[in-house]
Design a protein around this motif. Structure first.
Motif, PDB file in Angstrom:
ATOM      1  N   SER A  30       0.843  -1.189   0.000  1.00  0.00           N
ATOM      2  CA  SER A  30       0.000   0.000   0.000  1.00  0.00           C
ATOM      3  C   SER A  30       0.880   1.242   0.000  1.00  0.00           C
ATOM      4  O   SER A  30       1.650   1.473   0.938  1.00  0.00           O
ATOM      5  N   ARG A  55      -4.838   7.901   0.793  1.00  0.00           N
ATOM      6  CA  ARG A  55      -5.891   6.897   0.787  1.00  0.00           C
ATOM      7  C   ARG A  55      -5.298   5.511   0.944  1.00  0.00           C
ATOM      8  O   ARG A  55      -4.187   5.228   0.466  1.00  0.00           O
ATOM      9  N   ASP A  69      -6.357   2.708  -0.433  1.00  0.00           N
ATOM     10  CA  ASP A  69      -6.652   1.764  -1.515  1.00  0.00           C
ATOM     11  C   ASP A  69      -5.646   1.835  -2.658  1.00  0.00           C
ATOM     12  O   ASP A  69      -5.879   1.256  -3.721  1.00  0.00           O
ATOM     13  N   TRP A 106      -2.992   0.321  -3.889  1.00  0.00           N
ATOM     14  CA  TRP A 106      -2.191  -0.889  -3.762  1.00  0.00           C
ATOM     15  C   TRP A 106      -1.428  -1.155  -5.058  1.00  0.00           C
ATOM     16  O   TRP A 106      -1.940  -0.951  -6.161  1.00  0.00           O
ATOM     17  N   HIS A 148      -6.051   5.684  -6.347  1.00  0.00           N
ATOM     18  CA  HIS A 148      -6.154   4.568  -7.280  1.00  0.00           C
ATOM     19  C   HIS A 148      -7.062   5.031  -8.406  1.00  0.00           C
ATOM     20  O   HIS A 148      -8.259   5.232  -8.212  1.00  0.00           O
ATOM     21  N   SER A 200      -1.387  -1.524 -10.615  1.00  0.00           N
ATOM     22  CA  SER A 200      -2.164  -1.761  -9.401  1.00  0.00           C
ATOM     23  C   SER A 200      -2.250  -3.243  -9.088  1.00  0.00           C
ATOM     24  O   SER A 200      -2.115  -4.103  -9.960  1.00  0.00           O
ATOM     25  N   THR A 207      -4.942  -6.020  -7.121  1.00  0.00           N
ATOM     26  CA  THR A 207      -6.361  -6.079  -6.816  1.00  0.00           C
ATOM     27  C   THR A 207      -6.582  -5.864  -5.325  1.00  0.00           C
ATOM     28  O   THR A 207      -5.683  -6.036  -4.501  1.00  0.00           O
ATOM     29  N   ALA A 208      -7.798  -5.484  -4.995  1.00  0.00           N
ATOM     30  CA  ALA A 208      -8.115  -5.212  -3.592  1.00  0.00           C
ATOM     31  C   ALA A 208      -7.932  -6.454  -2.734  1.00  0.00           C
ATOM     32  O   ALA A 208      -7.419  -6.387  -1.613  1.00  0.00           O
ATOM     33  N   TRP A 249      -5.448  -6.513   0.549  1.00  0.00           N
ATOM     34  CA  TRP A 249      -5.816  -6.755   1.947  1.00  0.00           C
ATOM     35  C   TRP A 249      -5.250  -8.060   2.452  1.00  0.00           C
ATOM     36  O   TRP A 249      -4.873  -8.191   3.605  1.00  0.00           O
TER      37      TRP A 249
END
Length: 398
Positions: free
Chosen positions: A233, A261, A263, A265, A300, A378, A380-381, A385
């Motif tokens: 991140s 932020r 997000d 990543w 992002h 990027s 993925t989320a 996480w």
């Protein structure tokens, strides 16, 4: 014509083959048309010439037959001309199609070589094209590329070996000098000059050590392989860098704002990406004015993770700013560099960004100051996480 001929090799081959087919077909049709237009004269059968009335009738009959033959011949020539034009149009289309097919067959080995070469990068230089087939121009080209890859692999291996050896060999004399200084100062009642000299030498050793770290990190980013790719991140790294440098920020009474932020990543080496963010923040602090400001934000944008660090200050020249990604390049008034600056900060950032397939943009703000933007591919989320739960903050290589 120059624009048409300046396309790809496949287009040029297609035009060349089509022109050859069409030209030969045109010549063939022209010869056929010319040969078909040759008149054959003769005497038409008629009544025998036994008297003048019969002779006149026979001559009239011959003239009528010749006129009829001439009309038939003109009609045949017209039909042959129309048919030739239609055949020429059809042959033009077939010439383009056949030219395209032949150009594709001729260039197919080159396309395979191009695709295989694109798949080979610094991380898999051991791969070779290994084109099989007869010894022709294409195989000679492939063998030449394989030889070049072999030399590149040897060069990269030598660079990586140098990085490993330099990391050990250069640190050993530094550690020896530090130990000698400690021994000299630890003696009972050392001379004041000795203590002062030791302090100055420790400062210089710290700068040499910092410069050495920069060299090794730059070499690793440029010539090393990223074997520790994990989701990272950029927002988390930015918060850590700002927290670690809170005392430096307070010493220059800098104002820090922006939107960091969680997000943003990306996937890469945590140690290198952490150093990248730290160098960006260090550059914003070191080359800032007292009571200035720093704006840092992460986002992002749908295609990648973006980190932006802006600072205020004097108006900069964009030409000089563009050279800051080269080692030891500084702005005009900072040629000597501030205390603790190695001149490698943004060059290390550029090398790390390139190693991760990203893009670095340096922009001189019209109202003064500098804007540094890093865009990275990027993750993925779910990867982010999941990686956050597994990755610790202490990478041990900052």
């Amino acid at each position: 014509m120059d624009t048409l001929w300046s396309g790809t090799v496949g287009r040029r081959f297609t035009i060349l083959y089509a022109a050859g087919f069409l030209g030969s077909g045109t010549v063939l049709l022209a010869l056929t048309y010319l040969m078909s237009g040759t008149r054959v004269s003769g005497v038409a059968p008629g009544q025998p010439r036994t008297g003048r009335p019969g002779l006149a009738a026979a001559e009239q009959q011959i003239r009528d037959l010749e006129r009829q033959l001439s009309d038939v011949h003109a009609q045949q020539n017209h039909q042959l001309l129309v048919g030739s034009l239609i055949a020429l149009v059809v042959m033009a289309g077939l010439s383009l199609l056949l030219g395209r097919i032949l150009a594709g067959r001729v260039l197919r080995p080159l396309r395979l070589i191009t695709a295989a070469t694109r798949r080979i990068s610094a991380e898999n230089l051991h791969q070779r094209l290994a084109v099989a087939g007869p010894v022709d121009e294409v195989k000679e080209l492939a063998d030449t590329v394989d030889g070049l890859l072999e030399r590149l692999e040897a060069s990269f291996v030598a660079q990586r070996r140098f990085v490993g050896n330099a990391s050990h060999e250069l640190r050993t004399p530094l550690a020896t000098i530090r130990a000698s200084l400690d021994v000299a100062v630890a003696k009972p009642e050392p001379a004041a000059q000795t203590v002062a000299l030791a302090g100055r030498l420790r400062t210089e050793l710290d700068r040499v050590d910092h410069l050495l770290d920069g060299f090794l990190l730059l070499a690793r980013a440029q010539y090393g392989t990223l074997t520790d790719r994990t989701p990272v991140s950029l927002g988390e790294l930015a918060r850590e860098a700002l927290a670690d440098r809170s005392s430096d920020i307070a010493a220059k009474t800098l104002t820090v704002d922006g939107e960091v932020r969680p997000d943003a990543w990306t996937r890469g080496s945590p140690a290198l990406l952490s150093r990248m963010v730290e160098n960006m923040v260090d550059n914003a602090i070191t080359h800032n004015q007292d009571s200035g400001w720093i704006r840092i934000s992460t986002a992002h944008d749908g295609t990648g993770a973006v980190l932006v660090v802006e600072t205020g200050g004097r108006v900069l020249d964009q030409g000089e700013v563009d050279r800051l990604t080269q080692p030891f390049e500084r702005l005009g008034t900072d040629r000597t560099g501030p205390e603790g600056s190695s001149g490698l900060g943004l060059s290390i950032v550029a090398a790390i960004v390139a190693a991760h397939g990203g893009r670095l943009t340096l922009l001189a703000r019209p109202e003064g100051g500098l804007c540094v933007t890093v865009a990275l591919p990027s993750a993925t989320a779910s990867e982010g996480w999941h990686g956050a739960g597994e990755r610790g903050h202490g990478d041990g290589e900052r």
